[in-house]
Scaffold this active site. Sequence first.
Site, PDB file in Angstrom:
ATOM      1  CB  SER A  45      28.908  50.667  73.366  1.00  0.00           C
ATOM      2  OG  SER A  45      29.870  48.905  72.697  1.00  0.00           O
ATOM      3  CG  ASP A  53      26.387  44.550  76.571  1.00  0.00           C
ATOM      4  OD1 ASP A  53      25.973  44.237  77.858  1.00  0.00           O
ATOM      5  OD2 ASP A  53      26.986  45.208  75.515  1.00  0.00           O
TER       6      ASP A  53
END
Length: 557
Positions: A471, A82
């Site tokens: 997320s 990420d």
Amino acid sequence: MTNLRNTPLRSLAANSPSRRANWKALGLSAEDMLKPKIAVINSSSELAICYAHLDGIAKIVKEEIRRAGGIPFEVRTAAPSDFITGANKGGSYILAGRDIIANDIEVQVEAALLDGMICLTSCDKTPPGHLMAAARLNIPTILVIGGYQQAGEIDGQPVDVEDVWSGQIGERFGAQPKFPVAEMAENAIMGPGVCAGMATANTMHCVVEALGMALPGHAPVRGNSPKMQANAREAARRIVAMVAEDLKPRSILTEGAFRNAVATVLAVSGSINAIKHLQATAVEAEMDLDIFALWEEMSDVPVLAAVRPTGAVRIEQFEDAGGARAVLKRLLPRISGDALTCSGKTLAENLADYEIEGPEVIHPMDNPIGKGPAIAILTGTLASSAVVRLGIRDGSRPEEFSGPARVFESTVDCMQAIEDRVVQPGDVVIARNQGLKGGPAMGGSASVILFALDAAGLAKTTAFVTDGQLSGLCLKGLTVAEVSPEAATGGPIGKVRNGDLVRISVAGRSIDIDVSAAELAAREGPGYCTPATGYLANFREVVRPLETGGVLLPLKD
Ligand code: FES
């Protein structure tokens, strides 16, 4: 050493003199050529702390495979992560990387006719990439849990990457971080491994164990710890035995195994991303299995462990309490104990003599931390499926909401509107064009909007709806994500206009818009997709809808 004398090896099937000449040039003796050839799938990368320790683990695994009578071959794959490789294109490369991993494995392991594989599984997209490849190739496979990163401390208080991320967004909206963001960034990550907390990576690590694709007691584990290294050795020995037993993933990835995985995600209040990854794995295994329906079937499963962000428990405390194995032990009366696992035994057999180390952290079913489900699937006139993460349902977050839509075509516009106080309490904030095709690959950073709403004090007085993904750290307010069909494919979310009344009911499992079907059908959608080139343009062309988990495979009729 495993007795492999009668093992039929597919690596021998195409052993022409020219192939043997190449094996020999690679250092194999005549005796080695008769041994099982095992791929060691390694996404080691200098671009992510999630993978930084994997070269050392691969070395251990290769040593142990040789000791057990096999021949290891390290196979490198893409390494999406990420915070560094997710910096460009709104993070689109991250989910798109999942399918690159599965394809990387196919083009190397399948092409070489190797006999089995052991996958070092780490950051969010490696567990599903490995599971999808295992399901697709159907050769003996085991996953090694890559471990979580050691979080840091300031003044005796824990600080992890979630604190840094939420702090940096919050500062823009005037929220006071618990420590200066720069100081937290210095102290948040103290070792290799995945983000601390029950975000997507640790959720998927628990899923892998619940599916039976990792050995019992392996998830979670601190990255590069002596325990993780011992786990890697144990898995390396086991994969050689699995080749001898011809124990293949499709014997393990049964409906019962998926039920166990769904129950585990619910019990740990894990990341919503597990849903699409499980569905994609089932599709790759050519199973006719609807994970969304299974989710509803298991919706009575309560929350048994409250790891951050659901509660205050740190991931290392969860590990010490027994982790996924302890959760599965608690769940056993409700799940499929007869599911076969990579140990060669059923789940119930694996758990028979196991005692939970931390019963105060991992609660029993009859005294849970919170009622279920921690994640629910909604349907209605706005979505044929959408996902809401509820966590512990203690009344602190709304579960019923109706209000006027405030629609945004991009995260940038939405963030500006929050900052300018255009978004008001009572609004249903809609962020679209962030789906599999619109994003593409669910890029667009919908999660950032949620943290901004929270920092602006609006998370509990608005609802947030998106066709993008979130997320695994996102657990705030009433948030409905992964709305399908997405705006870019003509879904109703693309036709919502400012002021339309949107109604969300968790109890009713519904998300509706007060606009007639005829009027919705007559409206133009936004007709907008984020521009994409290169691989992302290819991804957009071929990706299948969320009902398939977003696989890139052509579907059978
Ligand atoms: Fe790899 Fe968070 S960036 S798990």
